[in-house]
Design a protein around this motif. Structure first.
Motif, PDB file in Angstrom:
ATOM      1  N   ASN A 293       0.780  -1.226  -0.084  1.00 33.12           N
ATOM      2  CA  ASN A 293       0.009   0.041   0.021  1.00 33.12           C
ATOM      3  C   ASN A 293       0.920   1.233   0.062  1.00 33.12           C
ATOM      4  O   ASN A 293       0.580   2.216  -0.844  1.00 33.12           O
ATOM      5  CB  ASN A 293      -0.865   0.032   1.262  1.00 33.12           C
ATOM      6  N   GLU A 294       1.775   1.334   0.890  1.00 34.65           N
ATOM      7  CA  GLU A 294       2.734   2.625   0.879  1.00 34.65           C
ATOM      8  C   GLU A 294       3.606   2.627  -0.592  1.00 34.65           C
ATOM      9  O   GLU A 294       3.674   3.687  -0.738  1.00 34.65           O
ATOM     10  CB  GLU A 294       3.700   2.427   1.979  1.00 34.65           C
ATOM     11  N   ALA A 295       3.822   1.665  -1.238  1.00 30.53           N
ATOM     12  CA  ALA A 295       4.292   1.679  -2.380  1.00 30.53           C
ATOM     13  C   ALA A 295       3.296   2.232  -3.555  1.00 30.53           C
ATOM     14  O   ALA A 295       3.593   2.382  -4.765  1.00 30.53           O
ATOM     15  CB  ALA A 295       4.963   0.397  -2.913  1.00 30.53           C
ATOM     16  N   GLY A 296       1.985   2.130  -3.073  1.00 27.35           N
ATOM     17  CA  GLY A 296       0.887   2.630  -4.210  1.00 27.35           C
ATOM     18  C   GLY A 296       0.317   1.740  -5.108  1.00 27.35           C
ATOM     19  O   GLY A 296      -0.256   2.046  -6.197  1.00 27.35           O
ATOM     20  N   PHE A 297       0.553   0.506  -4.628  1.00 32.03           N
ATOM     21  CA  PHE A 297      -0.242  -0.755  -5.153  1.00 32.03           C
ATOM     22  C   PHE A 297      -0.984  -1.333  -4.358  1.00 32.03           C
ATOM     23  O   PHE A 297      -1.403  -0.735  -3.082  1.00 32.03           O
ATOM     24  CB  PHE A 297       0.962  -1.654  -5.396  1.00 32.03           C
ATOM     25  N   GLU A 298      -1.824  -2.367  -4.940  1.00 34.82           N
ATOM     26  CA  GLU A 298      -2.983  -3.041  -4.136  1.00 34.82           C
ATOM     27  C   GLU A 298      -2.717  -4.379  -4.069  1.00 34.82           C
ATOM     28  O   GLU A 298      -1.919  -5.009  -4.990  1.00 34.82           O
ATOM     29  CB  GLU A 298      -4.301  -2.928  -4.732  1.00 34.82           C
ATOM     30  N   CYS A 299      -3.260  -5.085  -2.893  1.00 37.96           N
ATOM     31  CA  CYS A 299      -2.928  -6.529  -2.988  1.00 37.96           C
ATOM     32  C   CYS A 299      -3.435  -7.325  -3.766  1.00 37.96           C
ATOM     33  O   CYS A 299      -2.563  -8.508  -4.200  1.00 37.96           O
ATOM     34  CB  CYS A 299      -3.409  -6.759  -1.263  1.00 37.96           C
ATOM     35  N   ASN A 300      -4.323  -7.174  -4.605  1.00 40.78           N
ATOM     36  CA  ASN A 300      -4.824  -7.852  -5.400  1.00 40.78           C
ATOM     37  C   ASN A 300      -4.176  -7.872  -6.682  1.00 40.78           C
ATOM     38  O   ASN A 300      -4.564  -8.593  -7.674  1.00 40.78           O
ATOM     39  CB  ASN A 300      -6.637  -7.581  -5.900  1.00 40.78           C
ATOM     40  N   GLY A 301      -3.007  -6.961  -6.877  1.00 36.91           N
ATOM     41  CA  GLY A 301      -2.170  -7.143  -7.794  1.00 36.91           C
ATOM     42  C   GLY A 301      -1.063  -7.862  -7.523  1.00 36.91           C
ATOM     43  O   GLY A 301      -0.043  -8.062  -8.534  1.00 36.91           O
ATOM     44  N   ILE A 302      -0.977  -8.821  -6.620  1.00 35.62           N
ATOM     45  CA  ILE A 302       0.026  -9.941  -6.218  1.00 35.62           C
ATOM     46  C   ILE A 302      -0.413 -10.889  -7.238  1.00 35.62           C
ATOM     47  O   ILE A 302      -1.277 -11.300  -7.699  1.00 35.62           O
ATOM     48  CB  ILE A 302      -0.085 -10.348  -4.961  1.00 35.62           C
ATOM     49  N   VAL A 303       0.976 -11.149  -8.112  1.00 38.79           N
ATOM     50  CA  VAL A 303       0.843 -12.209  -9.153  1.00 38.79           C
ATOM     51  C   VAL A 303       1.762 -13.620  -8.716  1.00 38.79           C
ATOM     52  O   VAL A 303       1.730 -14.562  -9.141  1.00 38.79           O
ATOM     53  CB  VAL A 303       1.047 -11.483 -10.392  1.00 38.79           C
ATOM     54  N   ARG A 304       2.719 -12.948  -7.774  1.00 39.60           N
ATOM     55  CA  ARG A 304       3.591 -14.275  -7.353  1.00 39.60           C
ATOM     56  C   ARG A 304       3.796 -14.033  -5.915  1.00 39.60           C
ATOM     57  O   ARG A 304       4.132 -12.985  -5.549  1.00 39.60           O
ATOM     58  CB  ARG A 304       4.978 -13.997  -8.091  1.00 39.60           C
ATOM     59  N   LEU A 305       3.877 -15.111  -5.123  1.00 39.70           N
ATOM     60  CA  LEU A 305       4.118 -15.060  -3.697  1.00 39.70           C
ATOM     61  C   LEU A 305       4.921 -16.373  -3.246  1.00 39.70           C
ATOM     62  O   LEU A 305       4.575 -17.506  -3.695  1.00 39.70           O
ATOM     63  CB  LEU A 305       2.607 -14.951  -2.968  1.00 39.70           C
ATOM     64  N   ASN A 306       6.079 -16.101  -2.614  1.00 39.15           N
ATOM     65  CA  ASN A 306       6.814 -17.102  -2.112  1.00 39.15           C
ATOM     66  C   ASN A 306       6.723 -17.160  -0.583  1.00 39.15           C
ATOM     67  O   ASN A 306       6.749 -16.098   0.046  1.00 39.15           O
ATOM     68  CB  ASN A 306       8.436 -16.974  -2.492  1.00 39.15           C
ATOM     69  N   ILE A 307       6.392 -18.175   0.049  1.00 37.00           N
ATOM     70  CA  ILE A 307       6.290 -18.280   1.525  1.00 37.00           C
ATOM     71  C   ILE A 307       7.556 -19.007   1.816  1.00 37.00           C
ATOM     72  O   ILE A 307       7.805 -20.428   1.322  1.00 37.00           O
ATOM     73  CB  ILE A 307       5.185 -19.139   1.974  1.00 37.00           C
ATOM     74  N   TYR A 308       8.240 -18.600   2.790  1.00 36.25           N
ATOM     75  CA  TYR A 308       9.611 -19.274   3.328  1.00 36.25           C
ATOM     76  C   TYR A 308       9.063 -19.623   4.838  1.00 36.25           C
ATOM     77  O   TYR A 308       8.782 -18.749   5.489  1.00 36.25           O
ATOM     78  CB  TYR A 308      10.840 -18.415   3.211  1.00 36.25           C
ATOM     79  N   THR A 309       9.283 -20.782   5.266  1.00 33.28           N
ATOM     80  CA  THR A 309       8.846 -21.191   6.711  1.00 33.28           C
ATOM     81  C   THR A 309      10.094 -22.004   7.426  1.00 33.28           C
ATOM     82  O   THR A 309      10.514 -22.964   6.515  1.00 33.28           O
ATOM     83  CB  THR A 309       7.650 -21.680   6.896  1.00 33.28           C
ATOM     84  N   THR A 310      10.294 -22.014   8.584  1.00 33.42           N
ATOM     85  CA  THR A 310      11.204 -22.951   9.189  1.00 33.42           C
ATOM     86  C   THR A 310      10.440 -24.303   9.632  1.00 33.42           C
ATOM     87  O   THR A 310      11.281 -25.031   9.913  1.00 33.42           O
ATOM     88  CB  THR A 310      11.744 -22.262  10.454  1.00 33.42           C
ATOM     89  N   SER A 311       9.259 -24.230   9.446  1.00 36.78           N
ATOM     90  CA  SER A 311       8.525 -25.439   9.786  1.00 36.78           C
ATOM     91  C   SER A 311       6.971 -25.542   8.996  1.00 36.78           C
ATOM     92  O   SER A 311       6.199 -24.746   9.532  1.00 36.78           O
ATOM     93  CB  SER A 311       8.210 -25.622  11.203  1.00 36.78           C
ATOM     94  N   THR A 312       7.138 -26.269   7.926  1.00 36.34           N
ATOM     95  CA  THR A 312       5.804 -26.492   7.354  1.00 36.34           C
ATOM     96  C   THR A 312       4.595 -26.997   8.218  1.00 36.34           C
ATOM     97  O   THR A 312       3.601 -26.367   7.969  1.00 36.34           O
ATOM     98  CB  THR A 312       5.857 -27.267   5.764  1.00 36.34           C
TER      99      THR A 312
END
Length: 129
Positions: free
Chosen positions: A65-84
């Protein structure tokens, strides 16, 4: 901006992602660094996975939001976790956030040995408008 979703199957729908997103006529692209459960003072959380996931999502949304974009514009998301295994029971929190913003994104979930300091989950996004 135009988005075209490719889903040869339907099983991914229950997991809140799509197999591929084609984007045309993009005005701008935002590459968001991994967002974690770090507070506004730069202190890493040592709380549980649920609390860290919620704060990481809030931080991701704030940067977008601070960058002037909207979350519905997310086209790629990587999730990194220490425990699935530890993340999975809280995955509905993520899915509800995705649904609330009407996001259709390609997704990769990776289990890693460690993240910065005491962090358990990190979200990295590509956003377009």
């Amino acid at each position: 901006m135009e988005k075209r979703i490719t889903n040869p199957w339907q099983w991914q729908d229950e997991r809140s992602y799509v197999q591929a997103v084609e984007v045309k006529n993009v005005e701008s692209t935002l590459y968001v660094s991994g967002q974690t459960a770090i507070n506004a003072d730069g202190v890493s959380s040592n709380e549980d996975m649920k609390s860290q996931l919620i704060l990481a999502l809030q931080n991701l949304e704030k940067v977008i939001n601070e960058a002037g974009f909207e979350c519905n514009g997310i086209v790629r998301l990587n999730i990194y976790t220490t425990s699935t295994a530890e993340l999975w029971p809280h995955f509905p929190i993520f899915q509800n956030w995705i649904a609330r913003h009407n996001i259709k994104q390609a997704l990769t979930l990776l289990e890693v040995t460690s993240l910065f300091e005491t962090l358990k989950v990190e979200l990295e996004a590509t956003v377009v408008k």
